[in-house]
Design a protein around this motif. Structure first.
Motif, PDB file in Angstrom:
ATOM      1  N   MET A  85       0.846  -1.192   0.000  1.00  0.00           N
ATOM      2  CA  MET A  85       0.000   0.000   0.000  1.00  0.00           C
ATOM      3  C   MET A  85       0.883   1.245   0.000  1.00  0.00           C
ATOM      4  O   MET A  85       1.774   1.380   0.842  1.00  0.00           O
ATOM      5  CB  MET A  85      -0.913  -0.002   1.237  1.00  0.00           C
ATOM      6  N   ASN A  86       0.639   2.154  -0.977  1.00  0.00           N
ATOM      7  CA  ASN A  86       1.451   3.367  -1.009  1.00  0.00           C
ATOM      8  C   ASN A  86       0.976   4.366   0.051  1.00  0.00           C
ATOM      9  O   ASN A  86      -0.064   4.168   0.702  1.00  0.00           O
ATOM     10  CB  ASN A  86       1.428   3.996  -2.411  1.00  0.00           C
ATOM     11  N   LYS A  87       1.738   5.451   0.210  1.00  0.00           N
ATOM     12  CA  LYS A  87       1.460   6.391   1.300  1.00  0.00           C
ATOM     13  C   LYS A  87       0.098   7.053   1.162  1.00  0.00           C
ATOM     14  O   LYS A  87      -0.628   7.207   2.162  1.00  0.00           O
ATOM     15  CB  LYS A  87       2.570   7.453   1.351  1.00  0.00           C
ATOM     16  N   ILE A  88      -0.273   7.464  -0.060  1.00  0.00           N
ATOM     17  CA  ILE A  88      -1.554   8.150  -0.259  1.00  0.00           C
ATOM     18  C   ILE A  88      -2.707   7.241   0.144  1.00  0.00           C
ATOM     19  O   ILE A  88      -3.636   7.665   0.857  1.00  0.00           O
ATOM     20  CB  ILE A  88      -1.710   8.601  -1.734  1.00  0.00           C
ATOM     21  N   ASP A  89      -2.668   5.983  -0.304  1.00  0.00           N
ATOM     22  CA  ASP A  89      -3.725   5.039   0.049  1.00  0.00           C
ATOM     23  C   ASP A  89      -3.760   4.798   1.551  1.00  0.00           C
ATOM     24  O   ASP A  89      -4.838   4.675   2.151  1.00  0.00           O
ATOM     25  CB  ASP A  89      -3.508   3.711  -0.677  1.00  0.00           C
ATOM     26  N   ARG A  90      -2.574   4.752   2.170  1.00  0.00           N
ATOM     27  CA  ARG A  90      -2.525   4.502   3.608  1.00  0.00           C
ATOM     28  C   ARG A  90      -3.094   5.683   4.392  1.00  0.00           C
ATOM     29  O   ARG A  90      -3.816   5.495   5.377  1.00  0.00           O
ATOM     30  CB  ARG A  90      -1.085   4.212   4.037  1.00  0.00           C
ATOM     31  N   LEU A  91      -2.809   6.898   3.956  1.00  0.00           N
ATOM     32  CA  LEU A  91      -3.345   8.081   4.638  1.00  0.00           C
ATOM     33  C   LEU A  91      -4.868   8.092   4.593  1.00  0.00           C
ATOM     34  O   LEU A  91      -5.537   8.383   5.598  1.00  0.00           O
ATOM     35  CB  LEU A  91      -2.781   9.358   3.995  1.00  0.00           C
ATOM     36  N   LEU A  92      -5.423   7.776   3.411  1.00  0.00           N
ATOM     37  CA  LEU A  92      -6.883   7.722   3.287  1.00  0.00           C
ATOM     38  C   LEU A  92      -7.447   6.625   4.174  1.00  0.00           C
ATOM     39  O   LEU A  92      -8.456   6.817   4.868  1.00  0.00           O
ATOM     40  CB  LEU A  92      -7.270   7.474   1.830  1.00  0.00           C
ATOM     41  N   ALA A  93      -6.783   5.466   4.187  1.00  0.00           N
ATOM     42  CA  ALA A  93      -7.258   4.347   4.989  1.00  0.00           C
ATOM     43  C   ALA A  93      -7.214   4.676   6.481  1.00  0.00           C
ATOM     44  O   ALA A  93      -8.081   4.252   7.251  1.00  0.00           O
ATOM     45  CB  ALA A  93      -6.416   3.105   4.693  1.00  0.00           C
ATOM     46  N   ILE A  94      -6.194   5.441   6.910  1.00  0.00           N
ATOM     47  CA  ILE A  94      -6.095   5.838   8.320  1.00  0.00           C
ATOM     48  C   ILE A  94      -7.273   6.726   8.705  1.00  0.00           C
ATOM     49  O   ILE A  94      -7.888   6.554   9.767  1.00  0.00           O
ATOM     50  CB  ILE A  94      -4.756   6.555   8.591  1.00  0.00           C
ATOM     51  N   VAL A  95      -7.608   7.682   7.828  1.00  0.00           N
ATOM     52  CA  VAL A  95      -8.750   8.563   8.109  1.00  0.00           C
ATOM     53  C   VAL A  95     -10.033   7.744   8.220  1.00  0.00           C
ATOM     54  O   VAL A  95     -10.851   7.945   9.129  1.00  0.00           O
ATOM     55  CB  VAL A  95      -8.897   9.647   7.018  1.00  0.00           C
ATOM     56  N   LEU A  96     -10.230   6.801   7.307  1.00  0.00           N
ATOM     57  CA  LEU A  96     -11.422   5.961   7.341  1.00  0.00           C
ATOM     58  C   LEU A  96     -11.469   5.119   8.605  1.00  0.00           C
ATOM     59  O   LEU A  96     -12.538   4.920   9.207  1.00  0.00           O
ATOM     60  CB  LEU A  96     -11.461   5.057   6.104  1.00  0.00           C
ATOM     61  N   GLU A  97     -10.312   4.628   9.040  1.00  0.00           N
ATOM     62  CA  GLU A  97     -10.246   3.830  10.265  1.00  0.00           C
ATOM     63  C   GLU A  97     -10.582   4.683  11.483  1.00  0.00           C
ATOM     64  O   GLU A  97     -11.299   4.247  12.387  1.00  0.00           O
ATOM     65  CB  GLU A  97      -8.853   3.222  10.402  1.00  0.00           C
ATOM     66  N   LEU A  98     -10.080   5.926  11.492  1.00  0.00           N
ATOM     67  CA  LEU A  98     -10.375   6.837  12.609  1.00  0.00           C
ATOM     68  C   LEU A  98     -11.850   7.210  12.651  1.00  0.00           C
ATOM     69  O   LEU A  98     -12.415   7.409  13.730  1.00  0.00           O
ATOM     70  CB  LEU A  98      -9.514   8.098  12.491  1.00  0.00           C
TER      71      LEU A  98
END
Length: 315
Positions: free
Chosen positions: A1-14
């Protein structure tokens, strides 16, 4: 998973949880805790209102939701039921993706919509037809065929036909160019060009064994579109049956795919079916026992009578 996808996924998880520890995020995204700290800092600098600090956990400021996505309760229920269906009927890879999609959908719902969606989903349930072993085999073959379609590689398999061919054979080995997969009445069907018949044929995954992907490539014809494809209707034999009133509801609920018309009469439920060969109906009609009678054609009446006599001799 690249950084952009991970940042979006973190927001969704939060958005989906009240408080999330950095260690839990690191485990979820298979990265280091230090990387998560940097991601949280990057999100904060980008304007995402994250509350918390290393060692305690992170949460989003109340009222913050990732724009511009928003769903009504009905839309959310529709999408989540779709993920349930994919988990049941597709292969393991799509099952995992369906689970991930469900988490993302639930994460972007507001609390009120999420609660109401959960309440509605608890009142709905998808039941998977068929035996577990058969479904497991079908899912395995589905994944192999799906990959062969995408790679444009031919496949070979042993096939068991319900109706014997002109030589009386029920089994054959087929090499085909797979064009697409279609779900028909709960069963997956492969639409493919058969090397043996030199034409498009349909194959039930449940009747396949020894399936392998070949190195031989094929090219999908430019004119072929699975969504617009309509198989030729070669069901030229018309059969008319009469069912007793006491089993009429069960006949209607069976939704037998050869049924063309049905009508209630004083003497019972009259049903019209169209088939390619009369043998296709034999077992189904016999399954209704004395509750059904063949009205026409006479040749099928004779076929049922002869089969009943053979059955009687066994008892």
């Amino acid at each position: 998973m690249n950084k952009i996808d991970r940042l979006l996924a973190i927001v969704l998880e939060l958005q989906s949880r009240e408080v999330v520890r950095g260690e839990d995020l690191a485990d979820l995204f298979e990265t280091s805790v230090r990387t998560i700290y940097r991601d949280i800092q990057a999100l904060s600098e980008a304007g995402v209102p994250i509350i918390g600090a290393p060692g305690t956990g992170y949460s989003l400021m109340k009222g913050y939701f990732l724009p511009p996505i928003s769903f009504t309760i009905e839309e959310a229920v529709t999408l989540l039921i779709g993920t349930d269906f994919i988990e049941q009927r597709f292969d393991d890879e799509y099952c995992i993706r369906a689970q991930a999609a469900r988490r993302k959908i639930e994460a972007i719902l507001s609390e009120s919509v999420r609660n109401e969606t959960s309440r509605v989903r608890k009142a709905l349930r998808l039941l998977t037809p068929g035996k577990r072993v058969a479904l497991s085999k079908e899912r395995e073959y589905f994944e192999k065929i799906r990959r062969a379609i995408l790679d444009e590689r031919k496949i070979r398999f042993h096939y068991s036909k319900g109706i014997a061919d002109s030589k009386g054979n029920h089994h054959s080995d087929r090499t085909v160019a797979p064009y697409g997969l279609v779900l028909v009445e709960g069963s997956w069907m492969l639409v493919a060009r058969c090397d043996l018949r030199q034409d498009i044929r349909h194959f039930r995954l449940s009747r396949m064994t020894e399936l392998i992907e070949l190195e031989e490539r094929f090219e999908l014809p430019a004119h072929f579109n699975l969504r617009e494809y309509t198989p030729p209707d070669d069901r030229h034999l018309r059969v008319r049956l009469r069912f007793n009133h006491d089993i009429a509801d069960r006949v209607k609920e069976s939704k037998y795919h050869y049924m063309e018309d049905m009508e209630e009469h004083q003497d019972g439920l009259h049903v019209v079916l169209r088939v390619r060969q009369l043998d296709e109906l034999l077992q189904w009609v016999l399954g209704w026992g004395a509750g059904v009678i063949v009205l026409e054609p006479e040749s099928f009446r004779n076929c049922i009578r002869e089969e009943a006599q053979r059955m009687l001799k066994r008892y």
